[in-house]
Scaffold this active site. Structure first.
Site, PDB file in Angstrom:
ATOM      1  N   LYS A   1       0.869  -1.184   0.029  1.00 60.22           N
ATOM      2  CA  LYS A   1      -0.062   0.124  -0.116  1.00 60.22           C
ATOM      3  C   LYS A   1       0.705   1.086   0.127  1.00 60.22           C
ATOM      4  CE  LYS A   1      -4.421  -1.500   0.186  1.00 60.22           C
ATOM      5  NZ  LYS A   1      -5.410  -0.995  -0.522  1.00 60.22           N
TER       6      LYS A   1
ATOM      7  N   SER B   1      -8.504  -0.515   6.987  1.00 58.92           N
ATOM      8  CA  SER B   1      -8.722  -1.453   8.125  1.00 58.92           C
ATOM      9  C   SER B   1      -7.217  -1.729   8.542  1.00 58.92           C
ATOM     10  CB  SER B   1      -9.160  -2.911   7.421  1.00 58.92           C
ATOM     11  OG  SER B   1      -8.461  -3.354   6.287  1.00 58.92           O
TER      12      SER B   1
ATOM     13  N   SER C   1       1.251  -9.699  -0.709  1.00 61.31           N
ATOM     14  CA  SER C   1       0.795  -8.123  -0.737  1.00 61.31           C
ATOM     15  C   SER C   1       0.946  -7.608   0.668  1.00 61.31           C
ATOM     16  CB  SER C   1      -0.554  -8.204  -1.063  1.00 61.31           C
ATOM     17  OG  SER C   1      -1.709  -8.949  -0.237  1.00 61.31           O
TER      18      SER C   1
END
Length: 345
Positions: A72, A97, A331
């Site tokens: 991210k 989240s 990820s």
């Protein structure tokens, strides 16, 4: 050359985004495993003996070792880099989240901007603590009230909203993962990317669609696939029906807390156009894959990051017949170690 509009959703702008954010992110390492490649190459997921002949070689991209513990940071850093001076003074806000929250907090801190984050009260404790440690001001809310709560926070602060996935700045930034991956492994035949909101899948698919890339470098085109938990399979459903599924009512039923959001409006048509197929896997398949990652690769990867491996271990993948060098994206790696690990539940 990049498009005149740096936020136009075209492949060359993914490369431009990579040049912009590269000094601020880690180049995450690649890993391989003869055992896991042999397991995927076996004729059945229930096989107990394996051959040295492995027509499939798995190459793992450990975004779990990225800044903030997840991919991210790529999108968040790109989004913040595109802010005007006036917007930087106002600060940024988002709902998440955890992984996007941490990433945006890091990116904002680096330019001296304030950051406000709305988090569901179900967010894992390590993600809450890390987000706060990176300097964000957090407001907690029930999981289904994130957007309403964010609207209130934005009205109170005047901050610029940086979405977790449904935004050109984010899509282009997340797509830099593919640019980096291909630079490290030029012989990649396919890539399997987790999909929740779809920012990374859309960005990678967009970058991989550039015909000029393969013409210039003499490479064959990389096939792009998505990986999704069956409990939250809105992307697969949408591709099957031809229409985006806008809600995700079963989100709390999956251990993959990072994939509980529906695919974004901006992301879905890109995925429709450039992703070959989205595979779904059960909760048990995700847990089994996570155990293999921890036991065989000795890497801390969260459940959401293990769906790609779960896919290539599935019978559906074997029947589909993809061979060669297959990239698997881990990820994220933000796991609450105070809780029972997902694969032991």
């Amino acid at each position: 050359m990049p498009n005149e509009d740096p936020l136009a959703l075209v492949p060359t702008n993914v490369w431009a985004a990579y040049d912009l954010i590269n000094p601020h992110i880690h180049q995450t390492p690649l890993f391989t495993s003869r055992t896991l490649s042999a397991l995927v190459s076996s004729p059945s997921s229930t096989a107990t003996t394996f051959s040295d002949d492995t027509p499939t070689t798995l190459v793992f991209k450990a975004e779990s070792l990225q800044r903030g513990g997840a991919f991210k940071i790529r999108g968040a850093t790109h989004a913040v880099a595109r802010l005007s001076e006036e917007e930087r003074k106002r600060g940024v806000c988002t709902h998440s989240s955890g992984n996007h929250a941490q990433a945006l907090a890091i990116a904002a801190r680096e330019i001296g901007a304030k950051c406000w984050v709305v988090m569901p009260d179900t967010a894992p404790v390590p993600k809450r603590e890390a987000t706060a440690a990176y300097g964000a001001t957090i407001t907690f809310c029930p999981p289904l009230e994130r957007e309403k709560t964010l609207t209130r926070v934005q009205e109170e602060t005047g901050a610029v909203y940086v979405p977790p996935y449904d935004d050109p700045r984010i899509i282009l930034g997340q797509g830099t993962m593919f640019v980096e991956f291909l630079g490290q492994e030029e012989e990649l035949d396919a890539i399997v990317v987790p999909v929740g909101g779809g920012g990374m899948l859309a960005g990678c698919a967009l970058a991989a669609s550039d015909p000029g890339l393969y013409g210039r470098a003499g490479r064959k085109k990389v096939r792009v696939f998505g990986a999704e938990p069956s409990e939250v399979n809105d992307c697969a459903q949408g591709l099957a029906s031809g229409t985006r599924v806008p809600s995700q009512p079963n989100g709390l039923k999956t251990v993959c807390d990072g994939l509980r959001t529906p695919v974004g409006k901006t992301n879905f048509p890109i995925i429709q156009k450039h992703v070959e197929k989205v595979f779904t896997v059960t909760e048990e398949e995700v847990k089994s894959a996570m155990r293999l990652v921890w036991e065989r690769l000795k890497l801390v990867v969260e459940p959401s990051g293990c769906v790609g491996l779960a896919v290539v271990l599935s019978e559906a993948w074997r029947e589909y017949g993809v061979k060669g060098k297959v990239g698997i994206v881990f990820s994220g790696g933000n796991v609450d170690l105070s809780e029972v690990l997902a694969f032991n539940k």
